[in-house]
Design a protein around this motif. Structure first.
Motif, PDB file in Angstrom:
ATOM      1  N   PRO A 109       0.788  -1.478  -0.104  1.00  0.00           N
ATOM      2  CA  PRO A 109      -0.110  -0.173  -0.307  1.00  0.00           C
ATOM      3  C   PRO A 109       0.861   1.403   0.164  1.00  0.00           C
ATOM      4  CG  PRO A 109      -0.918  -1.670   1.326  1.00  0.00           C
ATOM      5  CD  PRO A 109       0.042  -1.593   0.942  1.00  0.00           C
ATOM      6  N   ASN A 110       2.016   1.439   0.439  1.00  0.00           N
ATOM      7  CA  ASN A 110       2.796   2.827   0.365  1.00  0.00           C
ATOM      8  C   ASN A 110       3.655   2.611  -0.928  1.00  0.00           C
ATOM      9  OD1 ASN A 110       2.597   3.375   2.964  1.00  0.00           O
ATOM     10  ND2 ASN A 110       3.950   1.125   3.530  1.00  0.00           N
ATOM     11  N   ALA A 111       3.788   1.322  -2.355  1.00  0.00           N
ATOM     12  CA  ALA A 111       4.322   1.949  -3.243  1.00  0.00           C
ATOM     13  C   ALA A 111       3.954   3.071  -3.922  1.00  0.00           C
ATOM     14  CB  ALA A 111       3.814   0.939  -4.575  1.00  0.00           C
ATOM     15  N   ILE A 112       5.150   3.451  -4.206  1.00  0.00           N
ATOM     16  CA  ILE A 112       5.047   4.661  -5.694  1.00  0.00           C
ATOM     17  C   ILE A 112       5.750   4.025  -6.632  1.00  0.00           C
ATOM     18  CG2 ILE A 112       6.776   6.694  -5.743  1.00  0.00           C
ATOM     19  CD1 ILE A 112       4.880   7.073  -3.731  1.00  0.00           C
ATOM     20  N   ILE A 113       4.647   4.100  -8.146  1.00  0.00           N
ATOM     21  CA  ILE A 113       5.040   3.344  -9.169  1.00  0.00           C
ATOM     22  C   ILE A 113       4.998   4.878 -10.173  1.00  0.00           C
ATOM     23  CG2 ILE A 113       3.926   1.867 -10.625  1.00  0.00           C
ATOM     24  CD1 ILE A 113       1.413   1.891  -8.365  1.00  0.00           C
ATOM     25  N   ALA A 114       6.534   3.940 -10.950  1.00  0.00           N
ATOM     26  CA  ALA A 114       6.480   4.981 -11.998  1.00  0.00           C
ATOM     27  C   ALA A 114       6.102   3.973 -12.789  1.00  0.00           C
ATOM     28  CB  ALA A 114       7.907   5.603 -12.196  1.00  0.00           C
ATOM     29  N   SER A 115       5.143   4.668 -13.676  1.00  0.00           N
ATOM     30  CA  SER A 115       5.180   3.781 -15.080  1.00  0.00           C
ATOM     31  C   SER A 115       5.677   4.214 -16.361  1.00  0.00           C
ATOM     32  CB  SER A 115       3.080   4.081 -16.163  1.00  0.00           C
ATOM     33  OG  SER A 115       2.900   5.401 -16.098  1.00  0.00           O
ATOM     34  N   VAL A 116       5.994   3.485 -17.417  1.00  0.00           N
ATOM     35  CA  VAL A 116       7.350   3.811 -17.908  1.00  0.00           C
ATOM     36  C   VAL A 116       7.186   3.130 -19.536  1.00  0.00           C
ATOM     37  CG1 VAL A 116       9.691   4.241 -16.766  1.00  0.00           C
ATOM     38  CG2 VAL A 116       9.055   2.827 -17.716  1.00  0.00           C
ATOM     39  N   HIS A 117       7.344   3.654 -20.840  1.00  0.00           N
ATOM     40  CA  HIS A 117       6.564   3.151 -22.072  1.00  0.00           C
ATOM     41  C   HIS A 117       8.323   2.352 -22.829  1.00  0.00           C
ATOM     42  CE1 HIS A 117       2.832   4.932 -22.598  1.00  0.00           C
ATOM     43  NE2 HIS A 117       3.377   5.443 -21.766  1.00  0.00           N
ATOM     44  N   SER A 118       7.613   0.601 -23.127  1.00  0.00           N
ATOM     45  CA  SER A 118       8.683   0.200 -23.127  1.00  0.00           C
ATOM     46  C   SER A 118       9.349   0.122 -24.947  1.00  0.00           C
ATOM     47  CB  SER A 118       8.144  -1.562 -23.511  1.00  0.00           C
ATOM     48  OG  SER A 118       7.014  -1.910 -24.711  1.00  0.00           O
ATOM     49  N   ASP A 119       8.752   1.416 -25.197  1.00  0.00           N
ATOM     50  CA  ASP A 119       9.239   1.393 -26.476  1.00  0.00           C
ATOM     51  C   ASP A 119       9.708   3.304 -26.945  1.00  0.00           C
ATOM     52  OD1 ASP A 119       6.430   3.056 -26.330  1.00  0.00           O
ATOM     53  OD2 ASP A 119       6.141   2.355 -27.918  1.00  0.00           O
ATOM     54  N   HIS A 120       9.785   3.794 -25.736  1.00  0.00           N
ATOM     55  CA  HIS A 120       9.997   5.100 -26.094  1.00  0.00           C
ATOM     56  C   HIS A 120      12.448   4.612 -25.874  1.00  0.00           C
ATOM     57  CE1 HIS A 120       7.130   6.801 -23.606  1.00  0.00           C
ATOM     58  NE2 HIS A 120       6.700   6.414 -24.940  1.00  0.00           N
ATOM     59  N   VAL A 121      13.299   6.156 -26.607  1.00  0.00           N
ATOM     60  CA  VAL A 121      14.233   5.997 -26.754  1.00  0.00           C
ATOM     61  C   VAL A 121      14.760   6.494 -25.680  1.00  0.00           C
ATOM     62  CG1 VAL A 121      15.824   6.548 -28.218  1.00  0.00           C
ATOM     63  CG2 VAL A 121      14.265   5.425 -28.935  1.00  0.00           C
ATOM     64  N   VAL A 122      15.483   6.491 -24.591  1.00  0.00           N
ATOM     65  CA  VAL A 122      15.892   7.998 -23.920  1.00  0.00           C
ATOM     66  C   VAL A 122      17.986   8.309 -24.504  1.00  0.00           C
ATOM     67  CG1 VAL A 122      16.529   8.466 -21.958  1.00  0.00           C
ATOM     68  CG2 VAL A 122      14.920   7.637 -22.001  1.00  0.00           C
ATOM     69  N   GLN A 123      18.100   9.204 -24.116  1.00  0.00           N
ATOM     70  CA  GLN A 123      19.120   9.852 -24.715  1.00  0.00           C
ATOM     71  C   GLN A 123      20.584   9.973 -24.290  1.00  0.00           C
ATOM     72  OE1 GLN A 123      18.820  12.236 -28.459  1.00  0.00           O
ATOM     73  NE2 GLN A 123      18.362  11.363 -29.627  1.00  0.00           N
ATOM     74  N   ASN A 124      19.212  11.408 -23.069  1.00  0.00           N
ATOM     75  CA  ASN A 124      19.813  11.492 -21.756  1.00  0.00           C
ATOM     76  C   ASN A 124      20.236  10.621 -20.675  1.00  0.00           C
ATOM     77  OD1 ASN A 124      21.768  12.382 -19.730  1.00  0.00           O
ATOM     78  ND2 ASN A 124      22.088  14.116 -20.326  1.00  0.00           N
ATOM     79  N   GLU A 125      20.486   9.455 -20.766  1.00  0.00           N
ATOM     80  CA  GLU A 125      20.022   7.947 -18.852  1.00  0.00           C
ATOM     81  C   GLU A 125      20.641   8.706 -18.081  1.00  0.00           C
ATOM     82  OE1 GLU A 125      21.879   3.895 -18.738  1.00  0.00           O
ATOM     83  OE2 GLU A 125      20.531   3.597 -20.684  1.00  0.00           O
ATOM     84  N   ASN A 126      21.663   9.336 -18.160  1.00  0.00           N
ATOM     85  CA  ASN A 126      22.229   9.354 -16.394  1.00  0.00           C
ATOM     86  C   ASN A 126      21.005  10.807 -15.441  1.00  0.00           C
ATOM     87  OD1 ASN A 126      24.275   8.326 -16.286  1.00  0.00           O
ATOM     88  ND2 ASN A 126      25.546   9.381 -17.080  1.00  0.00           N
ATOM     89  N   ASN A 127      19.945  11.879 -17.013  1.00  0.00           N
ATOM     90  CA  ASN A 127      19.011  12.211 -16.862  1.00  0.00           C
ATOM     91  C   ASN A 127      17.896  12.236 -15.958  1.00  0.00           C
ATOM     92  OD1 ASN A 127      20.861  15.248 -16.297  1.00  0.00           O
ATOM     93  ND2 ASN A 127      19.899  15.862 -18.760  1.00  0.00           N
ATOM     94  N   TYR A 128      17.996  10.286 -16.518  1.00  0.00           N
ATOM     95  CA  TYR A 128      16.619  10.248 -16.626  1.00  0.00           C
ATOM     96  C   TYR A 128      16.558   9.460 -15.163  1.00  0.00           C
ATOM     97  CZ  TYR A 128      12.789   6.308 -17.261  1.00  0.00           C
ATOM     98  OH  TYR A 128      12.253   4.446 -17.702  1.00  0.00           O
ATOM     99  N   ILE A 129      17.623   8.781 -14.974  1.00  0.00           N
ATOM    100  CA  ILE A 129      18.551   8.046 -12.954  1.00  0.00           C
ATOM    101  C   ILE A 129      17.929   8.794 -12.625  1.00  0.00           C
ATOM    102  CG2 ILE A 129      19.931   6.520 -12.112  1.00  0.00           C
ATOM    103  CD1 ILE A 129      20.251   5.060 -14.824  1.00  0.00           C
ATOM    104  N   GLN A 130      18.545  10.437 -12.388  1.00  0.00           N
ATOM    105  CA  GLN A 130      18.605  10.937 -12.117  1.00  0.00           C
ATOM    106  C   GLN A 130      16.820  11.643 -11.332  1.00  0.00           C
ATOM    107  OE1 GLN A 130      21.297  14.356 -12.425  1.00  0.00           O
ATOM    108  NE2 GLN A 130      20.976  15.160 -10.166  1.00  0.00           N
ATOM    109  N   VAL A 131      16.259  12.117 -12.260  1.00  0.00           N
ATOM    110  CA  VAL A 131      15.371  12.594 -11.912  1.00  0.00           C
ATOM    111  C   VAL A 131      13.999  10.964 -11.700  1.00  0.00           C
ATOM    112  CG1 VAL A 131      12.605  12.899 -13.447  1.00  0.00           C
ATOM    113  CG2 VAL A 131      15.016  13.757 -13.874  1.00  0.00           C
TER     114      VAL A 131
END
Length: 131
Positions: A109-131
């Protein structure tokens, strides 16, 4: 107020779809998340690779339909089978997220859930992970 721990962080990878948006390359039996477009891995494998850098494996869930479960399991064999959430009827993104959220909530019940799409392209992975 409850403290949140990394055990409370979850990622839901949305991996359904009908394979019609990247025609003619993407087809119903192999939509774009299963395509190799920019390097030697499919888009879903790239998504999974990003997620595993900051989320525990047991907290990664896949929302898909039954016909894609086998191909996803072949590409991502370390995802526990109980972490697949297969839609009983195709009702698009909002319904898939709602169903998955309800299932994860029952487990935590305390879950914080991020939903992400399996078909997106991320060019700056470090920024993505930080956010």
């Amino acid at each position: 107020m409850n403290k949140l721990y990394k055990d409370d962080y979850y990622v839901l990878i949305l991996a359904g779809g009908s394979g019609t948006r990247l025609y003619p390359r993407s087809r119903r039996d192999k939509p774009k998340q299963f395509q190799i477009l920019f390097n030697d891995k499919t888009l879903i494998e790239q998504t999974y690779g990003r997620i595993t850098k900051f989320i525990k494996l047991r907290n990664i869930y896949i929302s898909t339909n039954k016909k894609y479960k086998k191909i996803i399991n072949k590409l991502l064999p370390s995802i526990p089978l109980e972490n697949y959430i297969c839609e009983p009827i195709k009702k698009n993104t909002a319904a898939a997220i709602a169903l998955s959220t309800a299932i994860i909530y029952k487990k935590n019940p305390n879950a914080i859930i991020a939903s992400v799409h399996s078909d997106h392209v991320v060019q700056n992975e470090n920024n993505y992970i930080q956010v």
